[in-house]
Design a protein around this motif. Sequence first.
Motif, PDB file in Angstrom:
ATOM      1  N   GLY A  19     -97.985  25.065 -24.169  1.00 26.46           N
ATOM      2  CA  GLY A  19     -97.370  26.207 -23.218  1.00 26.46           C
ATOM      3  C   GLY A  19     -95.781  25.626 -23.177  1.00 26.46           C
ATOM      4  O   GLY A  19     -95.380  24.692 -23.520  1.00 26.46           O
ATOM      5  N   GLY A  20     -95.260  26.697 -22.448  1.00 25.11           N
ATOM      6  CA  GLY A  20     -93.698  26.401 -21.964  1.00 25.11           C
ATOM      7  C   GLY A  20     -92.842  26.569 -23.145  1.00 25.11           C
ATOM      8  O   GLY A  20     -91.688  26.064 -23.066  1.00 25.11           O
ATOM      9  N   PHE A  21     -93.061  27.322 -24.258  1.00 21.30           N
ATOM     10  CA  PHE A  21     -92.316  27.510 -25.234  1.00 21.30           C
ATOM     11  C   PHE A  21     -91.678  28.673 -25.339  1.00 21.30           C
ATOM     12  O   PHE A  21     -92.038  29.834 -25.111  1.00 21.30           O
ATOM     13  CB  PHE A  21     -93.004  27.237 -26.633  1.00 21.30           C
ATOM     14  CG  PHE A  21     -94.155  28.112 -27.104  1.00 21.30           C
ATOM     15  CD1 PHE A  21     -94.077  29.241 -27.459  1.00 21.30           C
ATOM     16  CD2 PHE A  21     -95.450  27.842 -26.411  1.00 21.30           C
ATOM     17  CE1 PHE A  21     -95.203  30.018 -27.754  1.00 21.30           C
ATOM     18  CE2 PHE A  21     -96.485  28.313 -26.547  1.00 21.30           C
ATOM     19  CZ  PHE A  21     -96.421  29.677 -27.366  1.00 21.30           C
ATOM     20  N   LEU A  22     -90.531  28.741 -26.000  1.00 18.19           N
ATOM     21  CA  LEU A  22     -89.796  30.012 -26.313  1.00 18.19           C
ATOM     22  C   LEU A  22     -88.873  29.673 -27.542  1.00 18.19           C
ATOM     23  O   LEU A  22     -88.465  28.674 -27.769  1.00 18.19           O
ATOM     24  CB  LEU A  22     -88.778  30.367 -25.211  1.00 18.19           C
ATOM     25  CG  LEU A  22     -89.251  31.034 -23.995  1.00 18.19           C
ATOM     26  CD1 LEU A  22     -88.386  31.095 -22.921  1.00 18.19           C
ATOM     27  CD2 LEU A  22     -89.713  32.470 -24.277  1.00 18.19           C
ATOM     28  N   VAL A  54    -101.504  34.101 -27.635  1.00 19.41           N
ATOM     29  CA  VAL A  54    -100.517  33.802 -26.912  1.00 19.41           C
ATOM     30  C   VAL A  54    -100.254  34.452 -25.778  1.00 19.41           C
ATOM     31  O   VAL A  54    -100.303  35.894 -25.741  1.00 19.41           O
ATOM     32  CB  VAL A  54     -99.245  34.078 -27.891  1.00 19.41           C
ATOM     33  CG1 VAL A  54     -98.045  33.581 -27.352  1.00 19.41           C
ATOM     34  CG2 VAL A  54     -99.284  33.303 -29.044  1.00 19.41           C
ATOM     35  N   THR A  55     -99.834  33.975 -24.715  1.00 19.59           N
ATOM     36  CA  THR A  55     -99.871  34.641 -23.211  1.00 19.59           C
ATOM     37  C   THR A  55     -98.369  34.433 -22.784  1.00 19.59           C
ATOM     38  O   THR A  55     -97.883  33.181 -22.858  1.00 19.59           O
ATOM     39  CB  THR A  55    -100.894  34.175 -22.429  1.00 19.59           C
ATOM     40  OG1 THR A  55    -100.832  32.633 -22.078  1.00 19.59           O
ATOM     41  CG2 THR A  55    -102.198  34.621 -22.574  1.00 19.59           C
ATOM     42  N   SER A 109     -91.686  32.153 -20.291  1.00 19.87           N
ATOM     43  CA  SER A 109     -92.098  31.316 -21.425  1.00 19.87           C
ATOM     44  C   SER A 109     -93.525  31.740 -21.969  1.00 19.87           C
ATOM     45  O   SER A 109     -94.184  32.337 -21.182  1.00 19.87           O
ATOM     46  CB  SER A 109     -92.069  29.762 -21.073  1.00 19.87           C
ATOM     47  OG  SER A 109     -93.029  29.474 -19.665  1.00 19.87           O
ATOM     48  N   TYR A 110     -94.089  31.065 -22.950  1.00 18.13           N
ATOM     49  CA  TYR A 110     -95.229  31.433 -23.373  1.00 18.13           C
ATOM     50  C   TYR A 110     -96.408  30.190 -23.617  1.00 18.13           C
ATOM     51  O   TYR A 110     -95.822  29.062 -23.661  1.00 18.13           O
ATOM     52  CB  TYR A 110     -95.083  31.860 -24.943  1.00 18.13           C
ATOM     53  CG  TYR A 110     -94.446  33.254 -24.984  1.00 18.13           C
ATOM     54  CD1 TYR A 110     -94.857  34.372 -24.669  1.00 18.13           C
ATOM     55  CD2 TYR A 110     -93.013  33.282 -24.924  1.00 18.13           C
ATOM     56  CE1 TYR A 110     -94.263  35.695 -24.531  1.00 18.13           C
ATOM     57  CE2 TYR A 110     -92.135  34.502 -24.942  1.00 18.13           C
ATOM     58  CZ  TYR A 110     -92.877  35.654 -24.782  1.00 18.13           C
ATOM     59  OH  TYR A 110     -91.943  36.804 -24.694  1.00 18.13           O
ATOM     60  N   ASN A 111     -97.439  30.729 -23.465  1.00 21.78           N
ATOM     61  CA  ASN A 111     -98.652  29.435 -23.792  1.00 21.78           C
ATOM     62  C   ASN A 111     -99.518  30.042 -24.823  1.00 21.78           C
ATOM     63  O   ASN A 111     -99.594  31.310 -25.221  1.00 21.78           O
ATOM     64  CB  ASN A 111     -99.487  29.287 -22.469  1.00 21.78           C
ATOM     65  CG  ASN A 111     -98.621  28.730 -21.288  1.00 21.78           C
ATOM     66  OD1 ASN A 111     -97.700  28.350 -21.677  1.00 21.78           O
ATOM     67  ND2 ASN A 111     -99.204  29.002 -20.071  1.00 21.78           N
ATOM     68  N   VAL A 112    -100.019  29.004 -25.516  1.00 28.16           N
ATOM     69  CA  VAL A 112    -101.113  29.364 -26.709  1.00 28.16           C
ATOM     70  C   VAL A 112    -102.324  28.731 -26.404  1.00 28.16           C
ATOM     71  O   VAL A 112    -102.441  27.262 -26.085  1.00 28.16           O
ATOM     72  CB  VAL A 112    -100.216  29.235 -28.075  1.00 28.16           C
ATOM     73  CG1 VAL A 112    -100.164  27.710 -28.239  1.00 28.16           C
ATOM     74  CG2 VAL A 112    -101.125  29.765 -29.130  1.00 28.16           C
ATOM     75  N   SER A 113    -103.413  29.312 -27.042  1.00 27.72           N
ATOM     76  CA  SER A 113    -104.837  28.548 -27.003  1.00 27.72           C
ATOM     77  C   SER A 113    -105.438  29.046 -28.344  1.00 27.72           C
ATOM     78  O   SER A 113    -105.445  30.095 -28.832  1.00 27.72           O
ATOM     79  CB  SER A 113    -105.485  29.264 -26.000  1.00 27.72           C
ATOM     80  OG  SER A 113    -106.782  28.817 -25.858  1.00 27.72           O
TER      81      SER A 113
END
Length: 479
Positions: free
Chosen positions: A148-151, A173-174, A180-184
Amino acid sequence: MPAGVDAQAVFELQQPQKKVAVAVGEMLTLNCTTSGFAAPGPVRWLKGLGSGNKTVYDQRGGSLPNVMRALVGSDTDFTIHIRNFEPNDVGTYYCVKFTKESNGKEEMFRHGNGTEVSVRAKPSPPLVSGPEQRAMPGQSVPFTCTTGGFLPKEIGVKWFKNKDPMTAQPPQVTEEPVKSYNVSSTVMVTLQKDDVRSQLICEVQHSTLPAPLRGTYQLSRTLRVPPSVEVRAEPSPVEVNKTVTFTCHMKEFYPANMSVSWLENGIEIKEENISRPSELPRGLFELRRQVEVQATEEKNGSTITCMVVHDAQAPVNYSAVLWISNPAQGGLSKGSQMDTDDMLIYIVVGVVCIVLVLLVAAILYLIRTKQIKAGKSSPSARLHEPEKSSEATTQESDPNNLTYADLNFDKERKTIRRMVEMSQQSEYACIQTNQAPNGDDNLTYADLDMVHLSKAPKRSAPRPEEAGSEYASVQITRK
Protein backbone atom coordinates in the motif's frame (compact mmCIF):
# COMPACT_ATOMS: atom_id res chain seq x y z
CA MET A 1 5.66 54.01 -12.59
CA PRO A 2 5.11 56.85 -15.11
CA ALA A 3 1.79 58.64 -15.09
CA GLY A 4 -0.78 57.41 -17.51
CA VAL A 5 0.71 53.91 -17.70
CA ASP A 6 -1.58 51.03 -16.85
CA ALA A 7 0.12 49.05 -14.11
CA GLN A 8 -1.77 45.89 -14.99
CA ALA A 9 -0.56 46.12 -18.54
CA VAL A 10 3.13 46.18 -17.61
CA PHE A 11 3.05 43.72 -14.69
CA GLU A 12 3.73 40.04 -15.54
CA LEU A 13 3.58 36.93 -13.33
CA GLN A 14 5.03 33.73 -14.76
CA GLN A 15 4.33 30.22 -13.35
CA PRO A 16 5.81 27.90 -16.00
CA GLN A 17 5.11 24.47 -14.48
CA LYS A 18 1.83 22.91 -15.53
CA LYS A 19 2.25 19.45 -13.98
CA VAL A 20 4.78 18.20 -11.49
CA ALA A 21 5.15 14.72 -9.97
CA VAL A 22 7.06 14.21 -6.79
CA ALA A 23 7.87 11.16 -4.75
CA VAL A 24 6.60 10.91 -1.23
CA GLY A 25 9.15 12.33 1.19
CA GLU A 26 10.99 14.27 -1.43
CA MET A 27 11.15 18.09 -1.80
CA LEU A 28 8.86 19.82 -4.29
CA THR A 29 10.00 23.01 -6.05
CA LEU A 30 7.39 25.42 -7.43
CA ASN A 31 8.67 28.20 -9.73
CA CYS A 32 7.20 31.74 -9.87
CA THR A 33 8.68 35.05 -11.14
CA THR A 34 7.32 38.56 -11.64
CA SER A 35 8.26 41.54 -13.78
CA GLY A 36 7.02 45.09 -14.21
CA PHE A 37 5.26 47.33 -11.75
CA ALA A 38 2.19 46.74 -9.64
CA ALA A 39 0.41 48.33 -6.75
CA PRO A 40 1.80 47.51 -3.37
CA GLY A 41 0.78 44.13 -2.01
CA PRO A 42 2.23 40.68 -1.12
CA VAL A 43 2.88 37.60 -3.30
CA ARG A 44 1.46 34.38 -1.96
CA TRP A 45 1.29 30.65 -2.92
CA LEU A 46 -2.17 29.14 -2.60
CA LYS A 47 -3.29 25.52 -2.83
CA GLY A 48 -6.45 25.87 -4.84
CA LEU A 49 -8.46 28.96 -5.71
CA GLY A 50 -11.73 30.18 -4.37
CA SER A 51 -13.20 29.84 -0.92
CA GLY A 52 -11.49 26.49 -0.29
CA ASN A 53 -7.97 27.69 -0.91
CA LYS A 54 -5.15 27.22 1.54
CA THR A 55 -2.18 29.57 1.94
CA VAL A 56 1.09 27.71 1.62
CA TYR A 57 3.48 30.69 1.44
CA ASP A 58 2.96 34.35 2.39
CA GLN A 59 5.53 36.99 1.62
CA ARG A 60 4.61 38.79 4.81
CA GLY A 61 4.74 35.69 6.98
CA GLY A 62 2.40 32.84 7.94
CA SER A 63 3.95 30.19 5.68
CA LEU A 64 3.73 26.47 6.40
CA PRO A 65 6.65 25.05 8.41
CA ASN A 66 7.90 22.88 5.55
CA VAL A 67 7.79 25.71 2.97
CA MET A 68 10.66 28.12 2.29
CA ARG A 69 11.72 30.66 -0.37
CA ALA A 70 14.31 29.55 -2.89
CA LEU A 71 15.78 33.12 -3.05
CA VAL A 72 15.16 34.88 0.21
CA GLY A 73 14.64 38.67 -0.16
CA SER A 74 14.14 38.65 -3.92
CA ASP A 75 11.43 41.01 -5.23
CA THR A 76 10.99 39.14 -8.53
CA ASP A 77 11.63 35.44 -7.82
CA PHE A 78 9.08 33.82 -5.57
CA THR A 79 10.09 30.19 -6.16
CA ILE A 80 9.41 28.04 -3.10
CA HIS A 81 10.44 24.59 -1.80
CA ILE A 82 8.01 22.21 -0.05
CA ARG A 83 10.02 19.68 1.91
CA ASN A 84 8.97 16.13 2.81
CA PHE A 85 6.07 16.07 0.41
CA GLU A 86 3.22 13.80 1.51
CA PRO A 87 0.31 12.28 -0.41
CA ASN A 88 -2.14 14.67 1.24
CA ASP A 89 -0.14 17.57 -0.23
CA VAL A 90 -1.39 16.63 -3.68
CA GLY A 91 -3.27 19.46 -5.44
CA THR A 92 -2.98 22.48 -7.76
CA TYR A 93 -0.77 25.33 -6.56
CA TYR A 94 -1.08 29.01 -7.67
CA CYS A 95 1.35 31.91 -7.39
CA VAL A 96 -0.79 35.05 -6.69
CA LYS A 97 -0.02 38.78 -6.58
CA PHE A 98 -2.25 40.72 -4.16
CA THR A 99 -2.77 44.52 -4.04
CA LYS A 100 -4.04 46.66 -1.21
CA GLU A 101 -7.09 48.77 -2.03
CA SER A 102 -7.88 52.22 -0.68
CA ASN A 103 -10.33 50.74 1.79
CA GLY A 104 -7.54 48.66 3.29
CA LYS A 105 -8.62 45.33 1.87
CA GLU A 106 -6.31 43.11 -0.22
CA GLU A 107 -7.51 42.03 -3.57
CA MET A 108 -6.17 39.32 -5.94
CA PHE A 109 -4.40 41.25 -8.65
CA ARG A 110 -2.74 38.60 -10.84
CA HIS A 111 -2.22 34.78 -10.57
CA GLY A 112 -0.42 32.16 -12.53
CA ASN A 113 -2.02 29.32 -14.51
CA GLY A 114 -1.44 26.89 -11.64
CA THR A 115 0.83 23.85 -11.21
CA GLU A 116 -0.89 20.50 -10.82
CA VAL A 117 1.16 18.49 -8.38
CA SER A 118 0.84 14.74 -8.19
CA VAL A 119 2.71 12.46 -5.89
CA ARG A 120 4.62 9.36 -6.82
CA ALA A 121 4.52 7.03 -3.85
CA LYS A 122 6.46 3.79 -3.82
CA PRO A 123 4.52 0.77 -2.65
CA SER A 124 5.49 -0.68 0.68
CA PRO A 125 7.36 -4.00 0.73
CA PRO A 126 4.89 -6.76 -0.18
CA LEU A 127 3.64 -8.88 2.69
CA VAL A 128 2.61 -12.49 1.95
CA SER A 129 0.35 -14.23 4.44
CA GLY A 130 -0.99 -17.80 4.54
CA PRO A 131 -3.60 -19.81 6.43
CA GLU A 132 -3.52 -19.77 10.21
CA GLN A 133 -3.50 -23.58 10.47
CA ARG A 134 -1.29 -26.09 8.73
CA ALA A 135 -2.68 -28.07 5.82
CA MET A 136 -2.06 -31.58 4.49
CA PRO A 137 -0.56 -32.47 1.11
CA GLY A 138 -3.23 -32.35 -1.58
CA GLN A 139 -5.18 -29.54 0.05
CA SER A 140 -5.66 -26.23 -1.77
CA VAL A 141 -5.11 -23.19 0.47
CA PRO A 142 -5.15 -19.41 -0.19
CA PHE A 143 -2.21 -17.03 0.12
CA THR A 144 -2.52 -13.25 0.05
CA CYS A 145 -0.04 -10.53 -0.97
CA THR A 146 -0.65 -6.94 0.20
CA THR A 147 1.12 -3.62 -0.33
CA GLY A 148 0.00 0.00 0.00
CA GLY A 149 0.74 3.73 0.09
CA PHE A 150 1.54 3.98 -3.60
CA LEU A 151 0.75 6.57 -6.24
CA PRO A 152 -0.20 6.56 -9.02
CA LYS A 153 -2.87 3.91 -8.91
CA GLU A 154 -1.52 1.63 -11.61
CA ILE A 155 0.34 -1.38 -10.23
CA GLY A 156 1.17 -4.96 -11.26
CA VAL A 157 1.29 -8.11 -9.12
CA LYS A 158 2.77 -11.48 -10.14
CA TRP A 159 3.04 -14.80 -8.28
CA PHE A 160 5.73 -17.47 -8.46
CA LYS A 161 6.25 -20.82 -6.81
CA ASN A 162 10.00 -21.08 -6.73
CA LYS A 163 10.69 -19.98 -10.32
CA ASP A 164 7.41 -21.12 -11.85
CA PRO A 165 4.72 -18.47 -12.62
CA MET A 166 1.29 -18.98 -11.09
CA THR A 167 -2.20 -17.83 -12.01
CA ALA A 168 -3.80 -15.55 -9.41
CA GLN A 169 -7.06 -13.72 -9.01
CA PRO A 170 -7.22 -10.10 -10.32
CA PRO A 171 -5.72 -7.70 -7.74
CA GLN A 172 -8.06 -5.48 -5.73
CA VAL A 173 -6.92 -1.83 -5.57
CA THR A 174 -8.44 0.46 -2.93
CA GLU A 175 -7.94 4.21 -2.36
CA GLU A 176 -6.89 5.56 1.00
CA PRO A 177 -8.23 8.83 2.46
CA VAL A 178 -4.76 10.41 2.12
CA LYS A 179 -4.78 10.00 -1.66
CA SER A 180 -2.75 6.82 -1.88
CA TYR A 181 -3.62 3.28 -2.89
CA ASN A 182 -3.39 -0.22 -1.50
CA VAL A 183 -3.52 -3.54 -3.36
CA SER A 184 -4.35 -7.11 -2.34
CA SER A 185 -3.81 -10.22 -4.46
CA THR A 186 -4.77 -13.84 -3.65
CA VAL A 187 -3.53 -17.12 -5.12
CA MET A 188 -4.64 -20.72 -4.41
CA VAL A 189 -1.85 -23.24 -3.89
CA THR A 190 -2.28 -27.02 -3.79
CA LEU A 191 0.29 -28.25 -1.33
CA GLN A 192 2.60 -31.16 -2.12
CA LYS A 193 4.62 -33.46 0.09
CA ASP A 194 7.85 -32.04 -1.31
CA ASP A 195 6.91 -28.40 -0.64
CA VAL A 196 8.91 -28.29 2.59
CA ARG A 197 11.64 -26.39 0.79
CA SER A 198 9.36 -24.55 -1.66
CA GLN A 199 9.01 -20.77 -1.65
CA LEU A 200 6.04 -18.65 -2.68
CA ILE A 201 6.95 -15.26 -4.21
CA CYS A 202 4.78 -12.16 -4.72
CA GLU A 203 6.33 -9.66 -7.15
CA VAL A 204 5.07 -6.04 -7.30
CA GLN A 205 5.80 -3.70 -10.23
CA HIS A 206 5.19 0.08 -10.07
CA SER A 207 6.29 3.17 -11.94
CA THR A 208 8.11 4.48 -8.89
CA LEU A 209 10.27 1.37 -8.62
CA PRO A 210 13.55 0.87 -10.48
CA ALA A 211 13.13 -2.87 -9.93
CA PRO A 212 10.18 -5.00 -8.75
CA LEU A 213 9.64 -5.55 -5.05
CA ARG A 214 9.31 -9.14 -3.81
CA GLY A 215 7.59 -10.69 -0.85
CA THR A 216 8.33 -14.34 0.00
CA TYR A 217 6.65 -17.08 2.00
CA GLN A 218 8.09 -20.46 2.96
CA LEU A 219 5.45 -23.12 2.35
CA SER A 220 6.92 -25.13 5.22
CA ARG A 221 5.13 -22.65 7.51
CA THR A 222 1.80 -24.03 6.30
CA LEU A 223 2.59 -27.65 5.40
CA ARG A 224 2.02 -30.64 7.67
CA VAL A 225 3.07 -34.09 6.43
CA PRO A 226 1.89 -36.91 8.74
CA PRO A 227 4.29 -39.82 9.25
CA SER A 228 3.96 -43.32 7.86
CA VAL A 229 4.55 -45.62 10.84
CA GLU A 230 5.79 -49.22 11.03
CA VAL A 231 6.06 -51.24 14.24
CA ARG A 232 7.99 -54.52 14.28
CA ALA A 233 9.35 -56.96 16.84
CA GLU A 234 12.80 -58.56 16.61
CA PRO A 235 13.13 -61.47 17.04
CA SER A 236 9.62 -62.77 16.50
CA PRO A 237 8.73 -65.27 17.77
CA VAL A 238 11.13 -65.14 20.71
CA GLU A 239 12.17 -67.81 23.17
CA VAL A 240 10.77 -67.71 26.67
CA ASN A 241 12.56 -65.30 29.04
CA LYS A 242 14.51 -63.73 26.20
CA THR A 243 14.38 -60.04 25.31
CA VAL A 244 12.47 -58.82 22.27
CA THR A 245 13.05 -55.34 20.84
CA PHE A 246 10.07 -53.41 19.46
CA THR A 247 10.91 -50.66 16.96
CA CYS A 248 8.56 -47.84 15.97
CA HIS A 249 9.76 -46.30 12.69
CA MET A 250 8.13 -42.98 11.74
CA LYS A 251 8.98 -42.01 8.15
CA GLU A 252 8.86 -38.74 6.16
CA PHE A 253 6.96 -36.33 8.38
CA TYR A 254 6.95 -32.55 8.88
CA PRO A 255 7.33 -30.58 11.09
CA ALA A 256 9.69 -32.33 13.46
CA ASN A 257 7.40 -32.02 16.49
CA MET A 258 6.81 -35.63 17.53
CA SER A 259 5.81 -37.31 20.79
CA VAL A 260 6.03 -41.11 21.16
CA SER A 261 4.78 -43.36 24.00
CA TRP A 262 4.91 -47.16 24.41
CA LEU A 263 2.03 -49.20 25.85
CA GLU A 264 1.76 -52.89 26.77
CA ASN A 265 -1.87 -53.96 26.70
CA GLY A 266 -2.80 -50.33 27.36
CA ILE A 267 -0.30 -49.78 30.19
CA GLU A 268 2.58 -47.39 29.57
CA ILE A 269 6.10 -48.83 29.29
CA LYS A 270 9.13 -46.85 30.32
CA GLU A 271 11.49 -46.14 27.44
CA GLU A 272 15.20 -46.22 28.25
CA ASN A 273 16.84 -44.43 25.31
CA ILE A 274 14.99 -41.51 23.67
CA SER A 275 16.18 -40.55 20.19
CA ARG A 276 15.57 -37.35 18.23
CA PRO A 277 14.18 -36.88 14.71
CA SER A 278 16.74 -36.77 11.91
CA GLU A 279 16.32 -34.60 8.80
CA LEU A 280 16.17 -36.17 5.35
CA PRO A 281 17.59 -34.53 2.18
CA ARG A 282 14.15 -33.33 1.06
CA GLY A 283 13.56 -31.54 4.36
CA LEU A 284 11.27 -34.16 5.86
CA PHE A 285 12.09 -36.01 9.07
CA GLU A 286 12.23 -39.58 10.31
CA LEU A 287 12.42 -41.06 13.80
CA ARG A 288 13.13 -44.50 15.28
CA ARG A 289 12.08 -45.30 18.83
CA GLN A 290 12.73 -48.65 20.55
CA VAL A 291 11.62 -50.44 23.69
CA GLU A 292 12.76 -53.81 25.09
CA VAL A 293 10.29 -56.29 26.61
CA GLN A 294 11.09 -59.44 28.63
CA ALA A 295 9.33 -62.36 26.92
CA THR A 296 7.80 -64.27 29.84
CA GLU A 297 5.17 -66.95 29.17
CA GLU A 298 2.31 -64.87 30.55
CA LYS A 299 3.13 -62.13 28.03
CA ASN A 300 2.56 -64.37 25.04
CA GLY A 301 0.12 -62.64 22.70
CA SER A 302 0.51 -59.25 24.42
CA THR A 303 -0.10 -56.15 22.31
CA ILE A 304 2.72 -53.62 22.27
CA THR A 305 1.51 -50.22 21.04
CA CYS A 306 3.43 -47.23 19.74
CA MET A 307 1.30 -44.12 20.37
CA VAL A 308 2.32 -41.25 18.08
CA VAL A 309 1.36 -37.59 18.54
CA HIS A 310 2.53 -35.43 15.62
CA ASP A 311 2.48 -31.64 15.75
CA ALA A 312 -0.10 -31.53 18.57
CA GLN A 313 -2.60 -33.58 16.54
CA ALA A 314 -4.78 -36.39 17.89
CA PRO A 315 -2.75 -39.47 18.94
CA VAL A 316 -2.57 -42.42 16.54
CA ASN A 317 -1.78 -45.97 17.70
CA TYR A 318 0.29 -48.57 15.85
CA SER A 319 0.70 -52.05 17.35
CA ALA A 320 2.58 -55.35 17.13
CA VAL A 321 2.06 -58.64 19.01
CA LEU A 322 4.58 -60.39 21.24
CA TRP A 323 4.78 -64.07 20.21
CA ILE A 324 6.72 -66.54 22.36
CA SER A 325 8.03 -69.94 21.21
CA ASN A 326 7.58 -73.01 23.46
CA PRO A 327 10.72 -75.21 23.55
CA ALA A 328 8.92 -77.87 25.67
CA GLN A 329 6.60 -78.61 22.76
CA GLY A 330 9.44 -78.55 20.23
CA GLY A 331 7.98 -75.64 18.38
CA LEU A 332 5.91 -72.54 18.68
CA SER A 333 3.04 -72.01 21.03
CA LYS A 334 -0.44 -72.45 19.68
CA GLY A 335 -0.84 -68.77 19.01
CA SER A 336 2.38 -68.52 16.99
CA GLN A 337 2.45 -71.76 15.00
CA MET A 338 1.48 -70.05 11.84
CA ASP A 339 0.95 -66.59 10.61
CA THR A 340 -2.06 -65.42 8.69
CA ASP A 341 -0.68 -66.41 5.28
CA ASP A 342 0.05 -69.98 6.42
CA MET A 343 -3.42 -70.31 7.91
CA LEU A 344 -4.96 -69.29 4.60
CA ILE A 345 -2.85 -71.86 2.73
CA TYR A 346 -3.86 -74.67 5.08
CA ILE A 347 -7.52 -73.71 4.89
CA VAL A 348 -7.46 -73.71 1.09
CA VAL A 349 -5.72 -77.13 0.97
CA GLY A 350 -8.23 -78.56 3.46
CA VAL A 351 -11.19 -77.30 1.45
CA VAL A 352 -9.76 -78.78 -1.75
CA CYS A 353 -9.25 -82.17 -0.05
CA ILE A 354 -12.80 -82.20 1.31
CA VAL A 355 -14.18 -81.38 -2.14
CA LEU A 356 -12.18 -84.23 -3.70
CA VAL A 357 -13.38 -86.72 -1.06
CA LEU A 358 -16.99 -85.69 -1.60
CA LEU A 359 -16.53 -86.00 -5.35
CA VAL A 360 -15.10 -89.53 -5.06
CA ALA A 361 -17.92 -90.53 -2.68
CA ALA A 362 -20.50 -89.20 -5.14
CA ILE A 363 -18.96 -91.17 -8.00
CA LEU A 364 -18.93 -94.38 -5.96
CA TYR A 365 -22.52 -93.79 -4.91
CA LEU A 366 -23.61 -93.32 -8.54
CA ILE A 367 -21.78 -96.53 -9.58
CA ARG A 368 -23.38 -98.50 -6.75
CA THR A 369 -26.82 -97.13 -7.56
CA LYS A 370 -26.38 -98.09 -11.21
CA GLN A 371 -25.35 -101.63 -10.23
CA ILE A 372 -28.38 -102.05 -7.97
CA LYS A 373 -30.74 -100.88 -10.71
CA ALA A 374 -29.09 -103.27 -13.18
CA GLY A 375 -29.41 -106.10 -10.67
CA LYS A 376 -33.15 -105.56 -10.20
CA SER A 377 -33.84 -105.81 -13.91
CA SER A 378 -31.68 -108.93 -14.35
CA PRO A 379 -31.21 -110.92 -11.16
CA SER A 380 -28.02 -112.92 -11.16
CA ALA A 381 -25.63 -114.83 -9.03
CA ARG A 382 -21.92 -114.56 -9.76
CA LEU A 383 -19.17 -116.96 -8.96
CA HIS A 384 -15.74 -115.40 -8.75
CA GLU A 385 -12.51 -117.16 -9.21
CA PRO A 386 -10.21 -117.12 -6.16
CA GLU A 387 -7.16 -114.92 -6.12
CA LYS A 388 -4.54 -116.36 -8.37
CA SER A 389 -1.50 -117.75 -6.72
CA SER A 390 1.85 -118.13 -8.38
CA GLU A 391 0.84 -121.63 -9.33
CA ALA A 392 -2.43 -120.60 -10.80
CA THR A 393 -0.75 -118.03 -12.93
CA THR A 394 0.54 -120.67 -15.20
CA GLN A 395 -2.99 -121.93 -15.78
CA GLU A 396 -4.51 -118.68 -16.93
CA SER A 397 -4.55 -119.74 -20.54
CA ASP A 398 -6.65 -122.83 -19.84
CA PRO A 399 -10.05 -122.25 -21.48
CA ASN A 400 -11.68 -124.83 -19.21
CA ASN A 401 -11.20 -122.73 -16.12
CA LEU A 402 -14.43 -121.11 -14.92
CA THR A 403 -13.91 -117.53 -14.00
CA TYR A 404 -17.44 -116.46 -13.01
CA ALA A 405 -21.08 -117.41 -13.68
CA ASP A 406 -24.32 -115.47 -13.49
CA LEU A 407 -27.28 -117.54 -12.30
CA ASN A 408 -30.62 -116.00 -13.26
CA PHE A 409 -33.84 -116.99 -11.63
CA ASP A 410 -37.33 -116.70 -12.99
CA LYS A 411 -39.86 -115.14 -10.71
CA GLU A 412 -42.33 -117.98 -11.23
CA ARG A 413 -42.19 -121.02 -8.96
CA LYS A 414 -40.64 -123.98 -10.70
CA THR A 415 -43.02 -126.94 -10.93
CA ILE A 416 -40.50 -129.35 -12.34
CA ARG A 417 -37.70 -130.64 -10.21
CA ARG A 418 -34.30 -130.06 -11.47
CA MET A 419 -31.30 -132.09 -10.86
CA VAL A 420 -27.79 -131.42 -11.91
CA GLU A 421 -25.76 -134.47 -12.54
CA MET A 422 -22.27 -134.13 -11.29
CA SER A 423 -19.41 -136.10 -12.70
CA GLN A 424 -16.35 -137.28 -10.84
CA GLN A 425 -14.36 -134.28 -12.07
CA SER A 426 -16.76 -131.47 -11.03
CA GLU A 427 -17.41 -129.25 -8.06
CA TYR A 428 -20.74 -127.63 -7.52
CA ALA A 429 -22.49 -124.85 -5.71
CA CYS A 430 -26.16 -124.70 -4.95
CA ILE A 431 -28.46 -121.84 -4.07
CA GLN A 432 -31.81 -122.83 -2.72
CA THR A 433 -34.95 -120.95 -1.85
CA ASN A 434 -37.51 -122.60 0.40
CA GLN A 435 -40.26 -120.24 -0.57
CA ALA A 436 -41.25 -118.60 -3.75
CA PRO A 437 -39.70 -115.18 -4.15
CA ASN A 438 -42.02 -112.26 -3.51
CA GLY A 439 -41.72 -109.34 -5.89
CA ASP A 440 -38.49 -107.47 -5.45
CA ASP A 441 -37.22 -109.85 -2.78
CA ASN A 442 -35.64 -112.03 -5.47
CA LEU A 443 -32.03 -112.90 -4.98
CA THR A 444 -30.20 -110.62 -7.35
CA TYR A 445 -26.54 -111.20 -6.77
CA ALA A 446 -24.29 -113.80 -5.17
CA ASP A 447 -20.53 -114.16 -5.12
CA LEU A 448 -19.26 -117.71 -4.66
CA ASP A 449 -15.57 -117.97 -3.97
CA MET A 450 -14.21 -120.89 -5.94
CA VAL A 451 -11.42 -121.31 -3.40
CA HIS A 452 -13.95 -122.43 -0.86
CA LEU A 453 -15.61 -124.73 -3.39
CA SER A 454 -12.34 -126.35 -4.25
CA LYS A 455 -11.55 -126.95 -0.64
CA ALA A 456 -14.86 -128.70 0.06
CA PRO A 457 -14.78 -132.51 0.26
CA LYS A 458 -16.02 -134.45 -2.70
CA ARG A 459 -19.75 -135.06 -2.56
CA SER A 460 -22.13 -137.27 -4.32
CA ALA A 461 -24.53 -135.86 -6.79
CA PRO A 462 -27.23 -133.73 -5.17
CA ARG A 463 -30.49 -135.37 -4.58
CA PRO A 464 -33.63 -133.85 -5.96
CA GLU A 465 -34.97 -130.86 -4.08
CA GLU A 466 -38.48 -130.27 -3.00
CA ALA A 467 -40.85 -128.48 -5.22
CA GLY A 468 -40.69 -125.35 -3.12
CA SER A 469 -37.02 -124.66 -3.79
CA GLU A 470 -34.95 -123.38 -6.60
CA TYR A 471 -31.37 -124.15 -7.18
CA ALA A 472 -28.51 -123.54 -9.47
CA SER A 473 -25.43 -125.59 -9.91
CA VAL A 474 -22.07 -124.81 -11.40
CA GLN A 475 -19.86 -127.59 -12.62
CA ILE A 476 -16.14 -127.23 -12.88
CA THR A 477 -14.36 -129.86 -14.88
CA ARG A 478 -11.13 -130.96 -13.31
CA LYS A 479 -8.05 -131.14 -15.38
